[in-house]
Design a protein around this motif. Structure first.
Motif, PDB file in Angstrom:
ATOM      1  N   PRO A 135      -3.552  -9.589  23.053  1.00  0.00           N
ATOM      2  CA  PRO A 135      -2.152  -9.163  23.173  1.00  0.00           C
ATOM      3  C   PRO A 135      -1.602  -9.457  24.566  1.00  0.00           C
ATOM      4  N   ALA A 136      -0.304  -9.774  24.640  1.00  0.00           N
ATOM      5  CA  ALA A 136       0.325 -10.047  25.933  1.00  0.00           C
ATOM      6  C   ALA A 136       1.829  -9.910  25.805  1.00  0.00           C
ATOM      7  N   ASP A 137       2.471  -9.586  26.917  1.00  0.00           N
ATOM      8  CA  ASP A 137       3.931  -9.501  26.954  1.00  0.00           C
ATOM      9  C   ASP A 137       4.571 -10.875  27.030  1.00  0.00           C
ATOM     10  N   VAL A 138       3.892 -11.813  27.694  1.00  0.00           N
ATOM     11  CA  VAL A 138       4.391 -13.184  27.813  1.00  0.00           C
ATOM     12  C   VAL A 138       3.272 -14.146  27.421  1.00  0.00           C
ATOM     13  N   VAL A 139       3.579 -15.076  26.521  1.00  0.00           N
ATOM     14  CA  VAL A 139       2.625 -16.091  26.085  1.00  0.00           C
ATOM     15  C   VAL A 139       3.119 -17.447  26.581  1.00  0.00           C
ATOM     16  N   VAL A 140       2.265 -18.187  27.269  1.00  0.00           N
ATOM     17  CA  VAL A 140       2.672 -19.457  27.871  1.00  0.00           C
ATOM     18  C   VAL A 140       1.786 -20.596  27.370  1.00  0.00           C
ATOM     19  N   VAL A 141       2.415 -21.762  27.217  1.00  0.00           N
ATOM     20  CA  VAL A 141       1.713 -22.953  26.733  1.00  0.00           C
ATOM     21  C   VAL A 141       2.300 -24.170  27.444  1.00  0.00           C
ATOM     22  N   ALA A 142       1.450 -25.058  27.942  1.00  0.00           N
ATOM     23  CA  ALA A 142       1.932 -26.241  28.650  1.00  0.00           C
ATOM     24  C   ALA A 142       1.232 -27.496  28.147  1.00  0.00           C
ATOM     25  N   ASP A 143       2.010 -28.396  27.564  1.00  0.00           N
ATOM     26  CA  ASP A 143       1.575 -29.753  27.230  1.00  0.00           C
ATOM     27  C   ASP A 143       0.379 -29.806  26.279  1.00  0.00           C
ATOM     28  N   VAL A 144       0.553 -29.258  25.077  1.00  0.00           N
ATOM     29  CA  VAL A 144      -0.518 -29.325  24.079  1.00  0.00           C
ATOM     30  C   VAL A 144      -0.055 -29.938  22.756  1.00  0.00           C
ATOM     31  N   LEU A 145       1.178 -30.439  22.688  1.00  0.00           N
ATOM     32  CA  LEU A 145       1.728 -30.903  21.407  1.00  0.00           C
ATOM     33  C   LEU A 145       1.380 -32.363  21.135  1.00  0.00           C
ATOM     34  N   TYR A 146       0.102 -32.678  21.188  1.00  0.00           N
ATOM     35  CA  TYR A 146      -0.326 -34.063  20.991  1.00  0.00           C
ATOM     36  C   TYR A 146      -0.399 -34.452  19.520  1.00  0.00           C
ATOM     37  N   TYR A 147      -0.741 -33.516  18.649  1.00  0.00           N
ATOM     38  CA  TYR A 147      -0.949 -33.833  17.239  1.00  0.00           C
ATOM     39  C   TYR A 147      -0.152 -32.871  16.361  1.00  0.00           C
ATOM     40  N   ALA A 148       0.323 -33.373  15.237  1.00  0.00           N
ATOM     41  CA  ALA A 148       1.182 -32.583  14.352  1.00  0.00           C
ATOM     42  C   ALA A 148       0.469 -31.325  13.856  1.00  0.00           C
ATOM     43  N   LYS A 149      -0.789 -31.449  13.465  1.00  0.00           N
ATOM     44  CA  LYS A 149      -1.523 -30.297  12.929  1.00  0.00           C
ATOM     45  C   LYS A 149      -1.650 -29.196  13.978  1.00  0.00           C
ATOM     46  N   THR A 150      -1.993 -29.588  15.195  1.00  0.00           N
ATOM     47  CA  THR A 150      -2.101 -28.612  16.285  1.00  0.00           C
ATOM     48  C   THR A 150      -0.739 -27.994  16.599  1.00  0.00           C
ATOM     49  N   ALA A 151       0.300 -28.829  16.596  1.00  0.00           N
ATOM     50  CA  ALA A 151       1.649 -28.355  16.903  1.00  0.00           C
ATOM     51  C   ALA A 151       2.127 -27.340  15.872  1.00  0.00           C
TER      52      ALA A 151
END
Length: 238
Positions: A135-151
């Motif tokens: 659990p977290a108040d803020v969730v961050v993600v940077a530069d992981v949208l390489y593949y459609a399935k993962t995205a």
């Protein structure tokens, strides 16, 4: 201090990826997480602003969860700021978490007394959706949208986090999985979700040619930033 894989480890990671028989989005086929990417700088900048201006309704500092942390710049910045209560950096590769653990120690962030913020790492593949996220108040993600399935898996995670009351920040350089990510968000009830262009900075330093082009001079890089706010935020502006 941010630590990255040196030339020898980058070479080893690339060799393992090229020899892997697994899916392209598997840990064995991914040599990219052991170096810094420009999107992380943009996400860190936005996160630090939120942490410095926002508190929970009870006055407590916000907690942070990073998915696909890689070298962990965003998590390190949050912990060093002292404006987060707790930071959890996750990745699906142990080698990247080992590098991040060394960076945590090098920055003396493993001693709570320095910033009064705790930070930890966890081995976690967010695409394995049967596993709950911390659990977290803020969730961050940077530069992981390489593949459609993962995205698509990330979109479902983001939607669930927002519906649970978290703010979500995603940075992307325009990777191939971005359209699939946005389509899945729209299907899940976020039709207005869009990446807003922001100026990032090219990262200098050694890069194996398979991982990225090596930059010799600083220059501006266009990064898309998407921020999703919960309908009923658990936070107040300070």
């Amino acid at each position: 201090t941010l630590l990255e894989a040196g030339a020898e480890l980058q070479e080893s990671m690339v060799e393992s990826a090229l020899a892997s028989d697994g899916p392209l989005d598997s840990p064995q086929a991914d040599p990219y997480g052991t170096v810094l990417w420009p999107a992380a700088i943009v996400v860190a900048r936005r996160l630090l602003h939120i942490l410095s201006t926002t508190r929970k309704s009870n006055g407590e500092r916000l907690s942070v969860l990073e998915l696909g942390a890689g070298t962990g710049l965003v998590s390190l910045a949050a912990a060093a700021s002292g404006n987060a209560s707790h930071v959890v950096a996750t990745d699906f590769q142990q080698v990247t978490l080992d590098i991040l653990e060394r960076a945590i120690s090098a920055n003396k962030l493993d001693a709570r007394s320095i910033t009064n913020t705790t930070i930890e790492t966890q081995l976690l593949d967010f695409a394995q959706e049967d596993k709950a996220l911390p659990p977290a108040d803020v969730v961050v993600v940077a530069d992981v949208l390489y593949y459609a399935k993962t995205a698509q898996a990330l979109a479902r995670r983001c939607a669930a986090c927002v519906k649970g009351g978290s703010t979500v920040i995603v940075g992307d350089k325009g990777r191939p999985g971005r359209p699939a990510f946005l389509r899945e968000l729209e299907r899940l009830g976020f039709p207005d979700a869009q990446f807003v262009p922001e100026d990032g900075e090219a990262v200098l330093g050694h890069r194996h040619w398979v991982i990225a082009d090596e930059n010799d001079e600083p220059h501006t890089v266009a990064i898309g930033l998407l921020v999703l706010e919960p309908l009923e935020p658990r936070t107040t502006n300070s």
